[in-house]
Design an enzyme around this catalytic site. Structure first.
Site: not given
Length: 261
Positions: A43, A112, A146
């Site tokens: 990431e 995200k 994540c």
């Protein structure tokens, strides 16, 4: 058909895109030389969590990253799950994944969705609104980033399309690695899919990152654990294994979504 996957567990240089692009280039070159079919990056690999500096560091419209990954995928005939990078789009900043096939085709992108307040993402970044479901190396796949790992309802929402491999790049602190492993195994078991998760190592100004990039099979078995050092780890997965897992326990068929709120 078995697929060889490379996990690029890298140390990311804070606020140093040039160094990070060079590191990623070396990783992709190495993985291709080892005949990997796919490489997965961590990431925010272009900038790290230099969020206050995004106005000068973020990749405008993701153009530099897309061109970079396209060229490497095409040159080395390797699929790339491009971790995620900080980009600027329409005056907003996003934490964004790009996925390229071995021919250099952009087959998936993802902003995200769940922003992590403990690392101030919600102060600097805009949340995504769309899922990322794609086919890579002939395998139906999906990707997350994540903190998304902590939202099984979101992973299931995307996985229900038929994803057989779930990719998850991360910058996950060392102090929470035990939870990282448990949740990755859980997402694999409950979605009857392979999970490929790539975490970074090293430090920034506020965090020590724990590595332990994992490949988990659909029964929750850890096939590869990259430990805590910078390295490229490799795993070979066999999607045909899914038939034996999904056949006897058809969890997607047996869902009762009208009861889930």
């Amino acid at each position: 058909m078995k697929i060889k996957i490379a996990l690029a567990q890298l140390n990311i240089h804070l606020a140093s895109p040039a160094e990070n692009y060079a590191s990623v280039r070396r990783a992709i070159t190495t993985a291709a030389a080892r005949h990997a079919d796919i490489i997965v990056l961590p990431e925010m690999w272009n900038t790290g969590y230099a969020l206050p500096e995004l106005a000068t560091l973020a990749d405008k419209d993701g153009e530099t990253t897309q061109r970079f990954l396209h060229d490497l995928a095409q040159r080395y005939q390797i699929g790339i799950v491009g971790g995620s990078v900080a980009i600027q789009r329409h005056q907003h900043f996003f934490n964004t994944t790009y996925v390229f096939s071995r021919t250099g085709e952009l087959v998936g992108s993802y902003d995200k969705v769940h922003l992590f307040g403990l690392m101030n993402e919600d102060q600097y970044l805009t949340a995504g609104q769309q899922e990322n479901y794609f086919t890579l190396a002939g395998i139906p796949s999906a990707s997350f980033i994540c903190y998304d790992l902590r939202f099984p309802e979101w992973v299931r929402t995307v996985a229900r399309h038929g994803a057989e491999v779930l990719y998850l790049p991360a910058e996950w602190p060392a102090s929470r690695i035990p939870q990282w492993k448990i949740m990755l195994q859980s997402r694999a078991v409950e979605n009857q899919a392979f999970v490929v998760a790539v975490n970074r190592v090293g430090d920034d100004d506020a965090n020590h990152f724990g590595g332990h990039s994992l490949v988990v099979d659909p029964l929750g078995k850890i096939l590869v654990d990259a430990g805590e050092t910078e390295q490229i780890a490799y795993a070979t997965i066999d999607p045909q294994q899914l038939q034996a897992v999904r056949g006897p326990i058809p969890v997607f068929k047996d869902r009762q979504p009208n009861l889930y709120h």
